[in-house]
Design a protein around this motif. Structure first.
Motif, PDB file in Angstrom:
ATOM      1  N   GLY A  37      11.151 -52.163  39.397  1.00  0.00           N
ATOM      2  CA  GLY A  37      10.233 -50.888  39.586  1.00  0.00           C
ATOM      3  C   GLY A  37      10.792 -50.125  40.748  1.00  0.00           C
ATOM      4  O   GLY A  37      10.766 -48.772  40.290  1.00  0.00           O
ATOM      5  N   GLN A  38      10.949 -50.589  41.815  1.00  0.00           N
ATOM      6  CA  GLN A  38      11.491 -49.784  42.822  1.00  0.00           C
ATOM      7  C   GLN A  38      12.696 -49.310  42.495  1.00  0.00           C
ATOM      8  O   GLN A  38      12.961 -48.095  42.790  1.00  0.00           O
ATOM      9  N   GLU A  39      13.748 -49.982  41.988  1.00  0.00           N
ATOM     10  CA  GLU A  39      15.085 -49.338  41.620  1.00  0.00           C
ATOM     11  C   GLU A  39      14.950 -48.262  40.927  1.00  0.00           C
ATOM     12  O   GLU A  39      15.411 -46.993  41.075  1.00  0.00           O
ATOM     13  N   ILE A  40      14.122 -48.261  39.657  1.00  0.00           N
ATOM     14  CA  ILE A  40      13.887 -46.917  38.644  1.00  0.00           C
ATOM     15  C   ILE A  40      13.388 -46.020  39.485  1.00  0.00           C
ATOM     16  O   ILE A  40      13.433 -44.871  39.133  1.00  0.00           O
ATOM     17  N   ARG A  41      12.044 -46.117  40.301  1.00  0.00           N
ATOM     18  CA  ARG A  41      11.312 -45.220  40.966  1.00  0.00           C
ATOM     19  C   ARG A  41      12.180 -44.279  41.713  1.00  0.00           C
ATOM     20  O   ARG A  41      12.101 -43.192  41.815  1.00  0.00           O
ATOM     21  N   VAL A  42      13.241 -45.083  42.534  1.00  0.00           N
ATOM     22  CA  VAL A  42      14.177 -44.496  43.554  1.00  0.00           C
ATOM     23  C   VAL A  42      14.932 -43.198  42.562  1.00  0.00           C
ATOM     24  O   VAL A  42      15.120 -42.048  42.976  1.00  0.00           O
ATOM     25  N   GLN A  43      15.396 -43.638  41.454  1.00  0.00           N
ATOM     26  CA  GLN A  43      16.230 -42.947  40.495  1.00  0.00           C
ATOM     27  C   GLN A  43      15.344 -41.673  40.000  1.00  0.00           C
ATOM     28  O   GLN A  43      15.700 -40.509  40.065  1.00  0.00           O
ATOM     29  N   ILE A  44      14.174 -41.878  39.527  1.00  0.00           N
ATOM     30  CA  ILE A  44      12.939 -41.143  39.205  1.00  0.00           C
ATOM     31  C   ILE A  44      12.823 -39.909  40.042  1.00  0.00           C
ATOM     32  O   ILE A  44      12.692 -38.897  39.904  1.00  0.00           O
ATOM     33  N   GLU A  45      12.549 -40.428  41.496  1.00  0.00           N
ATOM     34  CA  GLU A  45      12.180 -39.556  42.697  1.00  0.00           C
ATOM     35  C   GLU A  45      13.579 -38.387  42.822  1.00  0.00           C
ATOM     36  O   GLU A  45      13.320 -37.275  43.107  1.00  0.00           O
ATOM     37  N   PHE A  73       5.449 -46.391  38.971  1.00  0.00           N
ATOM     38  CA  PHE A  73       4.737 -45.034  38.721  1.00  0.00           C
ATOM     39  C   PHE A  73       3.838 -44.929  39.758  1.00  0.00           C
ATOM     40  O   PHE A  73       3.818 -43.873  40.189  1.00  0.00           O
ATOM     41  N   GLY A  74       3.137 -45.910  40.180  1.00  0.00           N
ATOM     42  CA  GLY A  74       1.776 -45.618  41.079  1.00  0.00           C
ATOM     43  C   GLY A  74       2.391 -44.997  42.282  1.00  0.00           C
ATOM     44  O   GLY A  74       1.740 -44.095  42.999  1.00  0.00           O
ATOM     45  N   LYS A  75       3.502 -45.561  42.832  1.00  0.00           N
ATOM     46  CA  LYS A  75       3.917 -45.196  44.055  1.00  0.00           C
ATOM     47  C   LYS A  75       4.666 -43.991  44.169  1.00  0.00           C
ATOM     48  O   LYS A  75       5.015 -43.131  45.124  1.00  0.00           O
ATOM     49  N   LEU A  76       4.744 -43.312  42.822  1.00  0.00           N
ATOM     50  CA  LEU A  76       5.399 -41.935  42.715  1.00  0.00           C
ATOM     51  C   LEU A  76       4.181 -40.986  43.516  1.00  0.00           C
ATOM     52  O   LEU A  76       4.598 -39.663  43.931  1.00  0.00           O
ATOM     53  N   LYS A  79       4.454 -39.557  46.999  1.00  0.00           N
ATOM     54  CA  LYS A  79       5.189 -38.442  47.206  1.00  0.00           C
ATOM     55  C   LYS A  79       4.950 -37.010  46.521  1.00  0.00           C
ATOM     56  O   LYS A  79       5.375 -36.081  46.899  1.00  0.00           O
ATOM     57  N   LEU A  80       4.356 -37.175  45.327  1.00  0.00           N
ATOM     58  CA  LEU A  80       3.877 -36.009  44.876  1.00  0.00           C
ATOM     59  C   LEU A  80       2.421 -35.946  44.019  1.00  0.00           C
ATOM     60  O   LEU A  80       2.097 -37.137  43.618  1.00  0.00           O
ATOM     61  N   PRO A  81       1.616 -35.111  44.201  1.00  0.00           N
ATOM     62  CA  PRO A  81       0.477 -35.124  43.673  1.00  0.00           C
ATOM     63  C   PRO A  81       0.321 -35.220  41.823  1.00  0.00           C
ATOM     64  O   PRO A  81       1.328 -35.019  41.317  1.00  0.00           O
ATOM     65  N   PHE A  82      -0.482 -35.986  41.344  1.00  0.00           N
ATOM     66  CA  PHE A  82      -0.740 -36.422  39.974  1.00  0.00           C
ATOM     67  C   PHE A  82      -0.442 -34.985  38.980  1.00  0.00           C
ATOM     68  O   PHE A  82       0.312 -35.320  38.217  1.00  0.00           O
ATOM     69  N   PRO A  83      -1.000 -33.882  39.181  1.00  0.00           N
ATOM     70  CA  PRO A  83      -0.756 -32.901  38.337  1.00  0.00           C
ATOM     71  C   PRO A  83       0.708 -32.481  38.423  1.00  0.00           C
ATOM     72  O   PRO A  83       1.194 -31.922  37.270  1.00  0.00           O
ATOM     73  N   GLU A  84       1.286 -32.499  39.662  1.00  0.00           N
ATOM     74  CA  GLU A  84       2.714 -32.100  39.632  1.00  0.00           C
ATOM     75  C   GLU A  84       3.742 -33.294  38.767  1.00  0.00           C
ATOM     76  O   GLU A  84       4.591 -32.825  38.065  1.00  0.00           O
ATOM     77  N   LYS A 111      -7.236 -43.858  43.161  1.00  0.00           N
ATOM     78  CA  LYS A 111      -8.528 -44.105  43.668  1.00  0.00           C
ATOM     79  C   LYS A 111      -8.456 -44.556  45.291  1.00  0.00           C
ATOM     80  O   LYS A 111      -9.059 -44.289  46.143  1.00  0.00           O
ATOM     81  N   ALA A 112      -7.142 -45.368  45.316  1.00  0.00           N
ATOM     82  CA  ALA A 112      -6.784 -45.630  46.787  1.00  0.00           C
ATOM     83  C   ALA A 112      -6.471 -44.280  47.674  1.00  0.00           C
ATOM     84  O   ALA A 112      -7.030 -44.416  48.713  1.00  0.00           O
ATOM     85  N   SER A 113      -6.088 -43.275  46.910  1.00  0.00           N
ATOM     86  CA  SER A 113      -5.795 -42.025  47.886  1.00  0.00           C
ATOM     87  C   SER A 113      -7.141 -41.426  48.161  1.00  0.00           C
ATOM     88  O   SER A 113      -7.128 -40.548  49.291  1.00  0.00           O
ATOM     89  N   LEU A 114      -8.046 -41.438  47.244  1.00  0.00           N
ATOM     90  CA  LEU A 114      -9.308 -40.752  47.653  1.00  0.00           C
ATOM     91  C   LEU A 114      -9.990 -41.636  48.666  1.00  0.00           C
ATOM     92  O   LEU A 114     -11.038 -40.822  49.365  1.00  0.00           O
ATOM     93  N   ALA A 115      -9.587 -42.748  48.920  1.00  0.00           N
ATOM     94  CA  ALA A 115     -10.633 -43.767  49.844  1.00  0.00           C
ATOM     95  C   ALA A 115     -10.284 -43.271  51.379  1.00  0.00           C
ATOM     96  O   ALA A 115     -10.970 -43.680  51.923  1.00  0.00           O
TER      97      ALA A 115
END
Length: 116
Positions: A37-45, A73-76, A79-84, A111-115
């Motif tokens: 998941g991390q490998e793919i996320r780095v490419q997505i970022e 996906f969650g850790k994206l 770095k950027l807001p959900f709407p973006e 939810k974690a970010s709102l806490a």
């Protein structure tokens, strides 16, 4: 191993954008580890930072774990807001189980970010 296809896309004549398609079935039809998941996320970022539009293609993927989904996906959302994220990407060919797992991971991160 081919994991993505690249297509030219011009949404704004002043800015060249590319569409990147990540073929998740090229990894496995069952995705379960945070490491992958991390490998793919780095490419997505890197695609998103380049202002590319990203298509997440889950054709042939039967299962993804919550930990894979959170890492990819969650850790994206760190770095950027959900709407973006929504405006720069889309999911295709995902089963109901895959959709629910991704949605749960994203909702947990929101939810974690709102806490805080």
């Amino acid at each position: 191993m081919a994991i993505l296809r690249t297509f030219g896309k011009f949404e704004n004549p002043l800015e060249r954008k590319m569409t990147q398609t990540i073929l998740f079935n090229s990894f496995s039809n069952n995705l379960g580890t945070r490491v992958l998941g991390q490998e793919i996320r780095v490419q997505i970022e890197s695609f998103l930072e380049s202002n590319d539009f990203v298509i997440f293609d889950f054709k042939g993927v039967e299962f993804i774990s919550h930990s894979f989904s959170d890492e990819c996906f969650g850790k994206l959302l760190l770095k950027l807001p959900f709407p973006e994220l929504k405006s720069k990407s889309t999911f295709v060919n995902a089963s109901e189980l895959v959709k629910k797992t991704i949605a749960l991971a994203i909702n947990d991160r929101l939810k974690a970010s709102l806490a805080y």
